[in-house]
Design an enzyme around this catalytic site. Structure first.
Site, mmCIF file in Angstrom:
data_model
loop_
_atom_site.group_PDB
_atom_site.id
_atom_site.type_symbol
_atom_site.label_atom_id
_atom_site.label_comp_id
_atom_site.label_asym_id
_atom_site.label_seq_id
_atom_site.Cartn_x
_atom_site.Cartn_y
_atom_site.Cartn_z
ATOM 1 N N GLU A 258 33.689 0.269 18.314
ATOM 2 C CA GLU A 258 34.820 0.982 18.922
ATOM 3 C C GLU A 258 34.725 2.446 18.522
ATOM 4 O O GLU A 258 34.468 2.708 17.354
ATOM 5 C CB GLU A 258 36.149 0.430 18.397
ATOM 6 N N ARG B 140 39.420 -8.535 16.716
ATOM 7 C CA ARG B 140 38.574 -7.461 16.215
ATOM 8 C C ARG B 140 37.230 -7.527 16.935
ATOM 9 O O ARG B 140 36.678 -8.624 17.139
ATOM 10 C CB ARG B 140 38.323 -7.599 14.706
ATOM 11 N N HIS C 192 41.623 -1.425 22.797
ATOM 12 C CA HIS C 192 42.380 -1.842 21.606
ATOM 13 C C HIS C 192 43.854 -1.435 21.722
ATOM 14 O O HIS C 192 44.367 -0.677 20.894
ATOM 15 C CB HIS C 192 41.745 -1.230 20.347
HETATM 16 C C1 DGY Z 1 46.532 -4.430 13.989
HETATM 17 O O1 DGY Z 1 47.724 -4.326 13.703
HETATM 18 O O2 DGY Z 1 45.709 -4.953 13.221
HETATM 19 C C2 DGY Z 1 46.103 -3.891 15.305
HETATM 20 O O3 DGY Z 1 44.781 -4.098 15.567
HETATM 21 C C3 DGY Z 1 46.450 -2.423 15.391
HETATM 22 O O4 DGY Z 1 46.860 -2.181 16.685
#
Ligand code: DGY
Length: 319
Positions: free
Chosen positions: A257, A237, A276
């Site tokens: 983001e 993240r 991402h």
């Molecule tokens: C998740 O599954 O948490 C990812 O970041 C989404 O692609």
């Protein structure tokens, strides 16, 4: 039972929901505003949520008393106030495992990309700056026998460690809430303190679940303690790192983001940034669709969601 899905997901998931006789509501347009999204949520029983732009916070739960279950199209649930959902006995489903391979592939890709300055060199070619052979310019580093530090050694971290060990014979060190015995036995991974992880990693890869205490954990004072050529990889993240403090870095998630195309970090030769895309393979996204639909179908039959981020809601119910 009405299921609101805020963006189209792979057909396999839609089909499962239709065959289960659930009423699917898809928005009439893309990119809903917060108010438009909330309006759809107010009129549904279950939300199948794609993305993390809208938060499932107290405001949401108060505004949408009809919502009885949330099925996330993600493994991460940092955009949901889990405590509040549990307090209201609302199960929150997620999609673990099916995206571990795809996401660790991206971490592995980024590691090699920055080690060999692939983005920078590609840009040179694109900009007409190929130039002549230069023995001293844009030299990368080899990863053979280097130390990979994993912060958060769950499924995705394990897959990243395994690939790196097999491909480059990397030594694996890790810091985690718990010991990962499988990684210790199969990969010879060594549990170290957070400080040791920072100081001894040639490559530091973040794979932990994000919680508010982690906000900008990886910042300038911490990058300063890393080895001078260390590579930082973040496919977890964006909130984990301070964007301005990144130096020799490569990330799949940014903070914020989406990031600005004018961000000066994009000029660094040592950086590789992807938008991402960790789970962006046909296989992973189909798997996520099936798990999210499976969670909803189980809920509609009064059964436990097979993949639930707050399974305590079930024990609360029976008590
Ligand atoms: C998740 O599954 O948490 C990812 O970041 C989404 O692609």
């Amino acid at each position: 039972m009405k299921v609101f899905i805020n963006k189209r997901i792979p057909e396999t998931g839609i089909k499962m929901l239709e065959e289960a006789g659930l009423e699917i509501i898809l928005p009439e347009k893309e990119n809903l505003s917060y108010e438009e999204w909330l309006h759809y949520c107010k009129n549904t029983d279950v939300v199948l949520n794609i993305g993390s732009e809208f938060k499932y916070d107290k405001n949401f739960f108060e505004a949408c008393p009809n919502v009885k279950a949330i099925a996330l199209y993600s493994v991460g649930f940092d955009h949901v106030d889990i405590k509040e959902a549990s307090r209201r006995h609302i199960p929150v489903g997620n999609t673990p495992d099916v995206l571990s391979r795809a996401t660790s592939d991206v971490a592995f890709l980024l590691m090699q990309s920055v080690a060999r300055r692939a983005s920078y060199n590609f840009r040179k070619v694109k900009d007409g700056n190929w130039g002549s052979f230069d023995p001293l310019h844009a030299l990368g580093q080899e990863l053979y026998g280097k130390t990979l530090g994993i912060f958060g050694l769950g499924r995705i971290g394990f897959e990243m460690a395994e690939k790196s060990k097999k491909a480059f014979g990397m030594n694996i060190i890790y810091h985690n809430r718990h010991h990962n015995e499988e990684a210790e036995q199969e990969l010879g991974a060594a549990y170290v303190s957070f400080e040791e992880l920072i100081k001894n990693s040639d490559v530091l890869s973040v794979h932990a679940a994000f919680t508010p205490e982690h906000t900008e954990l990886f910042n300038y004072p911490l990058f300063e303690q890393m080895k001078p050529d260390a590579i930082f990889i973040n496919t977890a993240r964006g909130g984990f790192h301070n964007q301005k403090d990144l130096y020799q870095a490569l990330v799949d998630v940014t903070n914020p983001e989406p990031m600005s195309p004018d961000d000066p970090i994009l000029e660094l030769s040592s950086v590789c940034i992807l938008p991402h895309i960790g789970s962006a393979t046909v296989e992973a996204r189909n798997g996520m669709a099936r798990l999210a639909a499976g969670n909803i179908i189980a809920f509609s039959k009064n059964e436990k969601m097979p993949h639930c981020a707050n399974s305590e809601v079930y024990s609360n119910h029976s008590s």
